[in-house]
Design an enzyme around this catalytic site. Structure first.
Site, PDB file in Angstrom:
ATOM      1  N   GLU A 162      42.735  -5.650  17.995  1.00  0.00           N
ATOM      2  CA  GLU A 162      42.045  -4.400  17.694  1.00  0.00           C
ATOM      3  C   GLU A 162      40.794  -4.633  16.859  1.00  0.00           C
ATOM      4  OE1 GLU A 162      46.508  -3.469  17.950  1.00  0.00           O
ATOM      5  OE2 GLU A 162      45.242  -5.100  17.210  1.00  0.00           O
ATOM      6  N   CYS A 169      45.886  -3.286  11.523  1.00  0.00           N
ATOM      7  CA  CYS A 169      45.112  -2.607  12.559  1.00  0.00           C
ATOM      8  C   CYS A 169      45.314  -1.091  12.514  1.00  0.00           C
ATOM      9  CB  CYS A 169      45.445  -3.191  13.923  1.00  0.00           C
ATOM     10  SG  CYS A 169      44.951  -4.930  14.031  1.00  0.00           S
ATOM     11  N   CYS A 215      49.659  -3.408  14.306  1.00  0.00           N
ATOM     12  CA  CYS A 215      50.308  -3.764  13.037  1.00  0.00           C
ATOM     13  C   CYS A 215      49.740  -2.862  11.934  1.00  0.00           C
ATOM     14  CB  CYS A 215      50.053  -5.244  12.729  1.00  0.00           C
ATOM     15  SG  CYS A 215      48.321  -5.592  12.316  1.00  0.00           S
ATOM     16  N   HIS A 231      42.567  -9.915  14.783  1.00  0.00           N
ATOM     17  CA  HIS A 231      43.585  -9.332  15.644  1.00  0.00           C
ATOM     18  C   HIS A 231      42.865  -8.720  16.850  1.00  0.00           C
ATOM     19  CE1 HIS A 231      47.108  -8.842  12.603  1.00  0.00           C
ATOM     20  NE2 HIS A 231      46.434  -9.958  12.390  1.00  0.00           N
ATOM     21  N   ASP A 237      51.829 -14.187  12.310  1.00  0.00           N
ATOM     22  CA  ASP A 237      50.927 -13.109  12.719  1.00  0.00           C
ATOM     23  C   ASP A 237      51.333 -11.766  12.127  1.00  0.00           C
ATOM     24  OD1 ASP A 237      48.612 -12.425  14.483  1.00  0.00           O
ATOM     25  OD2 ASP A 237      50.091 -11.115  15.431  1.00  0.00           O
ATOM     26  N   ASN A 275      43.473 -11.173  20.149  1.00  0.00           N
ATOM     27  CA  ASN A 275      43.938 -11.861  18.957  1.00  0.00           C
ATOM     28  C   ASN A 275      43.451 -13.307  19.062  1.00  0.00           C
ATOM     29  OD1 ASN A 275      45.692 -13.483  17.240  1.00  0.00           O
ATOM     30  ND2 ASN A 275      46.859 -11.609  16.945  1.00  0.00           N
TER      31      ASN A 275
END
Length: 151
Positions: A59, A87, A84, A57, A147, A46
């Site tokens: 990922e 992602c 999240c 992020h 975030d 991130n």
């Protein structure tokens, strides 16, 4: 998928990325994308704070660094935290077959939705991942809320 794959070893790559991000002043979430045999394709972290870019992020950073793949169905996304919704959407869009989660206690993201849509979820419930992000959230709640899209 090859069941002899060492998911803990794979998680260590993501944990190192999370630590790198924390050292840069960012949110400690790391990720890595592996092929079905456990070969690293790309790793990332991130970097929203460091790059002033809300789309970086862990990922997405790992995915971008892996480069183009002909097919993602047999790839394994390893992340220190449950992905999240953003992602999770990436996982579904590209049909990534397995997601290995370091922890889902601080945030469970879209893992139930991913399971419902046929993604294999492996939660390693890592105390190290829980502590690293839990400490960050306690010390930087405003950045964490930004975030995850909370006010």
């Amino acid at each position: 998928m090859n069941e002899t794959i060492d998911y803990q070893r794979m998680l260590e790559v993501a944990i190192q990325e999370a630590k790198n991000g924390l050292g840069e002043g960012g949110i400690p979430i790391g990720a890595a994308l592996f092929d079905k045999n456990g070969t690293l394709l790309g790793k990332g972290r991130n970097r929203r704070v460091q790059e002033n870019d809300p789309s970086i992020h862990g990922e997405t950073d790992a995915f971008r660094k892996a480069g183009r793949q002909a097919n993602y169905r047999e790839t394994i996304m390893v992340t220190t935290l449950a992905p999240c919704w953003y992602c999770s959407g990436l996982v579904r869009q590209f049909k990534i077959g397995t997601v290995v989660v370091g922890e889902a206690a601080n945030f469970d993201g879209g893992i139930e939705w991913l399971k419902e849509n046929g993604v294999k979820i492996i939660n390693l419930d890592s105390p190290e991942c829980k502590k690293m992000l839990g400490d960050y959230i306690a010390g930087h709640p405003e950045i964490w809320n930004e975030d995850i899209g909370e006010s």
